[in-house]
Structure formats: structure tokens, C-alpha cells
Design a protein around this motif. Structure first.
Motif, PDB file in Angstrom:
ATOM      1  N   ARG A 116      -1.076   5.451  -5.239  1.00 20.70           N
ATOM      2  CA  ARG A 116      -1.417   6.517  -6.177  1.00 20.70           C
ATOM      3  C   ARG A 116       0.055   7.407  -6.128  1.00 20.70           C
ATOM      4  NH1 ARG A 116      -6.852   8.889  -4.168  1.00 20.70           N
ATOM      5  NH2 ARG A 116      -6.489  10.130  -5.894  1.00 20.70           N
ATOM      6  N   ARG A 117       0.795   7.280  -5.048  1.00 18.15           N
ATOM      7  CA  ARG A 117       1.932   7.968  -4.973  1.00 18.15           C
ATOM      8  C   ARG A 117       3.025   7.607  -5.924  1.00 18.15           C
ATOM      9  NH1 ARG A 117       3.350   7.291   1.100  1.00 18.15           N
ATOM     10  NH2 ARG A 117       3.577   5.364   0.533  1.00 18.15           N
ATOM     11  N   ASP A 121       1.894  -0.465  -9.741  1.00 15.28           N
ATOM     12  CA  ASP A 121       1.575   0.677 -10.568  1.00 15.28           C
ATOM     13  C   ASP A 121       0.082   0.280 -10.898  1.00 15.28           C
ATOM     14  OD1 ASP A 121       1.027   2.646 -12.390  1.00 15.28           O
ATOM     15  OD2 ASP A 121       3.007   2.561 -12.894  1.00 15.28           O
ATOM     16  N   ARG A 167      -1.990   1.818 -12.409  1.00 12.30           N
ATOM     17  CA  ARG A 167      -2.369   2.442 -13.859  1.00 12.30           C
ATOM     18  C   ARG A 167      -2.443   1.186 -14.886  1.00 12.30           C
ATOM     19  NH1 ARG A 167       1.806   6.773 -15.277  1.00 12.30           N
ATOM     20  NH2 ARG A 167       3.347   5.195 -14.379  1.00 12.30           N
TER      21      ARG A 167
END
Length: 434
Positions: A242-243, A249, A251
Motif C-alpha cells: 500500500r506504500r 500496484d 489497485r
């Protein structure tokens, strides 16, 4: 002709690392006899290769974005060639398994950088053609492995399947230096070491636990511990990703279409995972020699190569989900045909499915990846495929030891059928920007 020189260099490297995913399948009985290895130990000869590939591909893709794909590609060739020598000279099964693991380190670099180099060198319709040829050669490398391995093992001994890599590596490296331009790394910043470590621990623990379970040791503390560690490690991986500047990724997976795309890429690899047990059955159940067993598997290689070569002409005419669904469903249908003992016809149908699904998956993942993250896109694709194959060998090994070849086909066909149908459901393609 000059514009296709990068494609030739990339395909040569990819052919090498994929050839070695399946070239050992028909050599396993001879390796076991010469090195006094058990069936469980022999399973690790292909498993450790695909496992290390799976563990390192995401990391290799991220490094290629930062270090440059050409440098990473050449480094992979060097490691792959030296490890191939070590494999051929292995005096015992432990040394062979270790050398195969090192060989896969080079293979991981070749896998992700090859695809990233294609994305960097080609655009538009030329990119579609390049991706199709790339996957055609990939399919040929993986599927022709049993035949090449059979010929080399029967006439020159099993060590020859590794020694033959060395001159091919040298030629590919020389060609790469002249065919590919200098690197222009697309990303700066810190490498996600924590993400790479957690993913490696999770993947290794999961495959190790499934492999031990396949040997009937489900209640063993080691098996249970490995599976628990895998769950914890993947949970930690999801947290650290999440960094900013993640290895993967996450997302992208918010969109069901992308998730289905990844599932289809994994399901399509079960075909090659099944080849390990088909080869064992041909040599033990039907008493075929290595060459004869390799020839029995040849229809898959021919069909996959021809189909992938032609697929580039139609990639732009159909939605990716249609090609993906059709390809994976054909692979499942081929497994069912083989279950009905129509092995050559089933292998041909499966090869057609692989030839359709491969280029479509590559084109779709490139379209979904953030700009400047060609390495990550390649890492997602190659990791998914290799993770699918690694888990496939472990899971299908459970099925094979439980009931022979029939359960192997049933499991492979079932997974392919479900994911293929899911791929046909209309969904919006994900697109993430950074």
C-alpha cells in the motif's frame, strides 16, 4: 528486417528459459536412476525451477524498470549459462536441485525483461505482431521441451539437456549486444525490498506446503506450518504494497476484469504443469522411451506455435476477454479429450487454446499497466503464469498420486472451464496511472 532484430534477440532468451521449464520432464526417470533419487526428490527438479521463477519475477520486473531491461537481460543470460553448467555436472540430486534454483534466477531476469523490451521497442500493430511471435516462441519453447529432452537424454544422457544451453546463451548474448539499444531506465526511487521478501516467503511456503501434502503429509507440523506462514506472508505483502512505489500496484485488482485476466493467465499454465505427469505416465504406464514420449507430446507444441504466430493479426479485432475465454476453454476441452484417450487430438486442441490465450493475455496486461511500468506489467504476467504452473505441478501431483492421470485431466479441465467462462463476462478493463 532490421526493426525485428530486437524481437529475435528477446525470443532467443525467452526460448531458453522456457525450454528448461519442461525439458527435464522426460529425463526425470533417467535422472532418478542415475542419481538414486526418490519420486519426491525428482518432483523438486522441475518444481524448484518454477518456484524460484515465481518468487523472483516481480522483483526482476521492478529492477528492470530501475536498472534497465537490457542490462538485466544480459545479466540473466550469464547466470543462466553458468547454472546450466552446474546442473550438467551435478554429482547428486541435492546439487542438481540447488543448481536448478540458481538457473531460475537467470531465467526470471530473462522472462520479465524480454516482455518489457518488446513493449519498449514496438508500438501499434507492430507491438501486436511482436507479442504474438513472442508468445509463439514461448509456447514452442515450453512445449518442445519434452521432445528435445527426450532426444538428448536417450542419445547423449540427461546432462546434455543442460550443456546444450551454454553455446546458445553465448550466441544470444552476442546478438543482444548488437541488436538492442542502450537502456533508458523508466523509474527512479527505492526498490521495494520488503515487498519482494514477503512475496518470496509466501510463495515458497505455499508451494512447499502443497508439495508435502501431495506426499500424504497433510497433518505434519512442517506442512501445516508452511501453509500458515504462507497466509501470514501474503497478508504482510498486501499491507506493505500500500506504500508508494510498490513492487505490485494492488489497485489494479480493484477491477474484476483485471483479476479475471490474471486468473486466466494462471489457468492456462495448468496445461504445461500436466505435462510432467503425462510424461511420467507415458514412460511408466506405456513403457515408452524418452524420444517416443516426447513425440507423443509434439502436437501441443506445433498447434501452439502456429496459432500464436497467427494470433497477432486478430488481436485488435476482438475484445481481450473473448480471446482469453476462448483460449482457456479450448485448453480445458483438450484436457477432456485426453481424458478420453484421444491424446494427440487433445494436445492439439490444448495447443490451439494456449496459442490464443497467450498473446491476448500479454496485450491486455500491457494495456492495463501504469505508464513507465513495463517491467511491472511483465512481472505480473510472468509471475502469474509461473505461479500457476508451480502450484499446478504441486496440486496435480496430489491428483496424480491419488488416482493416476485421469484426476490430473479433470482438475486441469475444471479450472480452465471455470476461468474461461468467467473471462467471457463483460467487464471494464482496469487502468491505473502513477
Amino acid at each position: 528486417m532490421r526493426k525485428w532484430l530486437p524481437l529475435i534477440a528477446v525470443c532467443a532468451g525467452s526460448f531458453l528459459f522456457l525450454l528448461d521449464t519442461t525439458v527435464v520432464t522426460v529425463a526425470l526417470p533417467r535422472i532418478g536412476a542415475d542419481l538414486s533419487a526418490s519420486v519426491g526428490q525428482l518432483q523438486w527438479v522441475p518444481d524448484v525451477y518454477t518456484l524460484v521463477l515465481t518468487v523472483l519475477m516481480l522483483a526482476a520486473g521492478s529492477l528492470a524498470d530501475r536498472w534497465g531491461p537490457r542490462r538485466t537481460f544480459l545479466a540473466g543470460l550469464v547466470v543462466f549459462g553458468l547454472a546450466s553448467l552446474a546442473c550438467g555436472f551435478s554429482p547428486d540430486i541435492g546439487m542438481l536441485i540447488a543448481a536448478r534454483g540458481v538457473q531460475a534466477i537467470g531465467g526470471a531476469a530473462l522472462a520479465v525483461t524480454g516482455f518489457a523490451l518488446l513493449v519498449a521497442h514496438y508500438d501499434g500493430r507492430e507491438r501486436g505482431t511482436a507479442i504474438s511471435v513472442f508468445f509463439a516462441v514461448n509456447g514452442l519453447g515450453a512445449a518442445v521441451g519434452p521432445l528435445a529432452g527426450g532426444v538428448l537424454t536417450e542419445y547423449f544422457g540427461w546432462s546434455a539437456i543442460f550443456f546444450v544451453n551454454v553455446p546458445l546463451v553465448v550466441l544470444t548474448a552476442v546478438f543482444t549486444v548488437f541488436a538492442l539499444g542502450r537502456d533508458t531506465p523508466a523509474r527512479r526511487g527505492r526498490f521495494d525490498l520488503a515487498g519482494a521478501a514477503w512475496f518470496a516467503l509466501g510463495a515458497a511456503s505455499l508451494v512447499h506446503g502443497l508439495t508435502l501434502g501431495g506426499e500424504g503429509r497433510w497433518t505434519s507440523p512442517v506442512t501445516v506450518g508452511a501453509l500458515v506462514v504462507s497466509v501470514v506472508a501474503f497478508a504482510a505483502f498486501g499491507f506493505v504494497e500500500r506504500r508508494p512505489e510498490p513492487l505490485l500496484d494492488l489497485r489494479l485488482f480493484r477491477d474484476g476484469g483485471f483479476t479475471t485476466l490474471v486468473a486466466c493467465a494462471a489457468a492456462s499454465t495448468l496445461t504445461f504443469a500436466a505435462l510432467v505427469y503425462v510424461s511420467l505416465w507415458l514412460q511408466t504406464g506405456r513403457a515408452l522411451g524418452p524420444v517416443a514420449a516426447g513425440l507423443e507430446l509434439a502436437p501441443l507444441a506445433v498447434a501452439s506455435f502456429l496459432t500464436s504466430t497467427l494470433a497477432g493479426r486478430v488481436l485488435h479485432r476482438f475484445p481481450p476477454r473473448v480471446l482469453l475465454g476462448a483460449g482457456v476453454l479450448l485448453g480445458a476441452a483438450g484436457c477432456l479429450l485426453q481424458l478420453g484417450l484421444a491424446v494427440p487430438a487433445g494436445l492439439a486442441v490444448t495447443g490451439i487454446g494456449v496459442g490464443i490465450a497467450g498473446p491476448a493475455t500479454g496485450a491486455a496486461i500491457v494495456a492495463a499497466a501504469p505508464p513507465g511500468r513495463a517491467g511491472m506489467a511483465a512481472g505480473i504476467l510472468t509471475t502469474t503464469r509461473q505461479f500457476g504452473q508451480t502450484l499446478g505441478v504441486a496440486v496435480l501431483g496430489i491428483a496424480y498420486q491419488a488416482g493416476g492421470l485421469a484426476p490430473v485431466y479433470v482438475v486441469a479441465a475444471g479450472c480452465g472451464g471455470v476461468t474461461g467462462l468467467l473471462a467471457l463476462v463483460p467487464r471494464k478493463q482496469a487502468r491505473v496511472t502513477t
